[in-house]
Write an enzyme that holds these catalytic residues in place. Structure first.
Site: not given
Length: 112
Positions: A8-10, A12, A53-54, A76, A84
């Site tokens: 999930a997330g970036t 994904w 990137t975060h 999210r 997570s």
């Protein structure tokens, strides 16, 4: 259906874009906190690229804005982030040890 390597997330989202535009873009290694060394390497790619990137947008290099790069910002559910992050901390020996979920959740809610 193909299983994506990221849940999930970036990452994904980057994989979804790659599936939608497979011949038009390249996915690059992530650019994370304090590691902007990969930016020079990205200048040598000949196609459009997805850069997971975060980093907060204020932490991105000025060239990102000057070149009018497109960005997709993902938010999210905080509950999902906490779960997570809990598992990430438990599996990473370089991070502080987290003994149990209630202890981690309390730290997470305090911003620690």
């Amino acid at each position: 259906m193909e299983t994506l390597p990221y849940p999930a997330g970036t990452h994904w989202l980057a994989e979804i874009i790659m599936l939608l535009l497979p011949s038009k873009v390249a996915i690059t290694p992530p650019i994370e906190f304090g590691d902007l060394s990969k930016l020079e390497q990205l200048d040598h790619l000949s196609c459009q690229r997805i850069i997971p990137t975060h980093l907060d947008c204020n932490m991105l290099p000025p060239a990102f804005k000057l070149k009018q790069c497109k960005a997709i910002y993902i938010l999210r559910n905080p509950k999902d982030i906490a779960v997570s992050m809990y598992h990430y901390y438990r599996e990473n020996p370089n991070l502080p040890t987290i003994d149990n979920w209630p202890e981690f959740l309390e730290m997470f809610l305090k911003g620690d």
